[in-house]
Structures are given as C-alpha cells and as structure tokens.
Motif scaffolding. Structure first.
Motif, PDB file in Angstrom:
ATOM      1  N   THR A  81       0.831  -1.206   0.000  1.00 23.55           N
ATOM      2  CA  THR A  81       0.000   0.000   0.000  1.00 23.55           C
ATOM      3  C   THR A  81       0.866   1.256   0.000  1.00 23.55           C
ATOM      4  N   MET A  82       1.916   1.260   0.805  1.00 22.14           N
ATOM      5  CA  MET A  82       2.813   2.416   0.838  1.00 22.14           C
ATOM      6  C   MET A  82       3.535   2.590  -0.492  1.00 22.14           C
ATOM      7  N   ASP A  83       3.974   1.485  -1.080  1.00 27.61           N
ATOM      8  CA  ASP A  83       4.668   1.566  -2.371  1.00 27.61           C
ATOM      9  C   ASP A  83       3.753   2.112  -3.456  1.00 27.61           C
ATOM     10  N   ASN A  84       2.447   1.923  -3.279  1.00 27.85           N
ATOM     11  CA  ASN A  84       1.472   2.461  -4.240  1.00 27.85           C
ATOM     12  C   ASN A  84       1.081   3.902  -3.906  1.00 27.85           C
ATOM     13  N   CYS A  98      -1.201   6.325   1.302  1.00 32.18           N
ATOM     14  CA  CYS A  98      -0.792   6.526   2.690  1.00 32.18           C
ATOM     15  C   CYS A  98      -1.949   6.422   3.682  1.00 32.18           C
ATOM     16  N   ASP A  99      -3.113   6.925   3.298  1.00 36.06           N
ATOM     17  CA  ASP A  99      -4.269   6.850   4.214  1.00 36.06           C
ATOM     18  C   ASP A  99      -4.650   5.396   4.477  1.00 36.06           C
ATOM     19  N   ASP A 100      -4.648   4.577   3.439  1.00 40.97           N
ATOM     20  CA  ASP A 100      -4.970   3.167   3.612  1.00 40.97           C
ATOM     21  C   ASP A 100      -3.902   2.461   4.445  1.00 40.97           C
ATOM     22  N   ALA A 101      -2.657   2.875   4.267  1.00 44.25           N
ATOM     23  CA  ALA A 101      -1.570   2.282   5.052  1.00 44.25           C
ATOM     24  C   ALA A 101      -1.760   2.572   6.538  1.00 44.25           C
ATOM     25  N   THR A 124       8.781   2.568  11.990  1.00 45.78           N
ATOM     26  CA  THR A 124       8.333   3.886  12.430  1.00 45.78           C
ATOM     27  C   THR A 124       6.811   3.976  12.418  1.00 45.78           C
ATOM     28  N   ALA A 125       6.200   3.494  11.350  1.00 50.13           N
ATOM     29  CA  ALA A 125       4.743   3.582  11.223  1.00 50.13           C
ATOM     30  C   ALA A 125       4.037   2.780  12.313  1.00 50.13           C
ATOM     31  N   PHE A 126       4.483   1.552  12.546  1.00 53.98           N
ATOM     32  CA  PHE A 126       3.809   0.682  13.511  1.00 53.98           C
ATOM     33  C   PHE A 126       4.129   1.063  14.952  1.00 53.98           C
ATOM     34  N   LEU A 127       5.381   1.331  15.248  1.00 56.65           N
ATOM     35  CA  LEU A 127       5.758   1.583  16.636  1.00 56.65           C
ATOM     36  C   LEU A 127       5.420   2.995  17.074  1.00 56.65           C
ATOM     37  N   HIS A 128       5.428   3.945  16.157  1.00 54.46           N
ATOM     38  CA  HIS A 128       5.000   5.298  16.526  1.00 54.46           C
ATOM     39  C   HIS A 128       3.536   5.303  16.889  1.00 54.46           C
TER      40      HIS A 128
END
Length: 253
Positions: free
Chosen positions: A185-188, A191-194, A243-247
């Motif tokens: 999803t991020m590679d596409n 960002c909102d869906d990610a 960063t995305a998950f742990l933040h």
C-alpha cells in the motif's frame, strides 16, 4: 501480556477512592477491614464508571484482557487480591482489566510471592512483561525468562489454554499479512490506507504477538529466532514500517 500505561483519574474519583480506603482503615481488626472492603466494593457504583473508563483507555486493542490479551475485559481485577490486602481494594494502582475467565477461573485469589514476600506475578502497568516472558512465535507458546514469568504462565494458563495458543499462531500469520499489505500500500502511495492497516493491526486481539515480533526482531539472535521467516524479519527491520507501527503504539524497540 504487554506493557501498558496507567490512565490518570479525575480528582473527584481519586478523592472518593481515598474516602473508601480511609473507611476500611478505620475498622478495628483485619477481619472487619476485609468485611468492610467486600461490602464497599459490592456497592462501588459511585466510582465504577470512572474505573471502567480508565481501564478501558489503558487496555490493549478493543478493551482486551490485560492478562491473556484475548478475551473482552469485563472485570475489574485486584492485582493484589482484596482478600489479602483489603486496604488496596480501592487503590487505583491495584486495578487491572481482566476477562472473566482469567479473573474468575484462572487467577481467582491466587497471588504467589517469592521468599522475600515480593509478588511473583507481573503487573503490566508497572513493568515490562517482556523482561519476564518470551513468546515462541511459530508455536504460540510462552517461555518464562524468570520465576515471575513462569508464575504468570502457570496462574493464567497461558500455555494450557488451546484457544490462546492457536490464536497466537494465527495472530503471527495475520501480522505478516498486515505488514506485507502495508508495504504494498505504501509503495502504491496510498498513505491513508496504510495508516488504516496499522490501526487495524493494533486493534486486533492478542497484540502481544505483534509486540513480541518487533521486540525479538531487534534481538542479537534475531536471525535464529526468525529462522525460515526471512521475509517477515526483513519487514520488521524496514525502518519505514517500524516507524509507522511503533510510533502508533508509542513504543520503540
């Protein structure tokens, strides 16, 4: 079990809790204090909503049990049982959210202690369970790293309840799916869906699996711990994903 941050109660609620404790303290004997504690706790309607709300705020996922991480947290459990410590009956630091199975079938009034009298059970709001427990991710079972970790496994039946073990195995596979989908999803550029994927991943039951995955991926022996799971380990080492998950959880490993 995962590390949890204790919520802050309102001044009015804290004042009411103190008043209940003072009432219990004024009783002449230990038996009278225990009797008074039971009676006041049975009629705690003035503080129950605030306590439930505070514990719900602290709990993992959608108000999951703070012990097993799977069942819905329906009960206010006294970490140190009120039958042993009546003066802690209304101590906010002694309250945890538990499912009815962990509270009534497993823990009950059990409170094992070490030779020096210190508790053997781990309070996840006071310390990190990861210091005492390690999850064998592919098997869904826990290993006790300390006497306290082993006591938690025994008291809460963390390895004896087949539904928990199977649930953790499934949660491990599910976490890998979430991470792969997040990367795609991020590679596409979506960002909102990610961000939605991250939120949903943390809202699932048994998030102790996800916490252990990130924790163990930073261990010096990570290659051995994730043997045969090189793709998952690579994702766990992905700086952007970490960063995305742990933040989102407010933790770092």
């Amino acid at each position: 079990m995962i590390r949890l941050r204790r919520a802050v109660l309102s001044p009015a609620t804290k004042e009411q809790l103190t008043a209940y404790t003072d009432d219990i303290r004024q009783q002449a004997t230990e038996k009278e204090r225990k009797d008074r504690a039971r009676k006041l706790w049975a009629n705690r309607r003035h503080v129950r909503p605030a306590l439930q709300a505070g514990l719900a705020e602290m709990a993992p996922g959608h108000e999951r049990c703070m012990y097993c991480g799977d069942g819905q947290g329906t009960d206010i459990d006294h970490f140190e049982p009120k039958s042993l410590a009546p003066l802690r009956t209304f101590d906010w630091l002694n309250h945890l959210l538990a499912c009815s199975f962990c509270n009534s079938n497993q823990k009950r009034s059990l409170f094992p202690t070490a030779a020096d009298g210190s508790p053997l059970l781990v309070d996840p709001t006071a310390e990190d369970p990861l210091d005492h427990l390690r999850l064998v991710l592919p098997l869904g079972t826990y290993r006790g790293l300390t006497d306290r970790g082993r006591a938690c496994i025994e008291v809460f039946g963390l390895n004896e309840r087949a539904v928990l073990v199977k649930g953790r195995v499934d949660a491990y596979e599910r976490a890998g799916i979430f991470m792969r989908q997040w990367r795609i999803t991020m590679d596409n550029g979506e960002c909102d869906d990610a961000r939605k994927i991250v939120r949903i991943a943390w809202d699932h039951p048994l998030i102790d699996v996800l916490v252990n995955m990130f924790h163990q991926s930073a261990h010096p022996a990570a290659d051995a711990l994730f043997a045969g799971e090189e793709e998952i380990l690579a994702l766990l080492h992905d700086p952007e994903l970490r960063t995305a998950f742990l933040h989102f959880r407010g933790v770092w490993y």
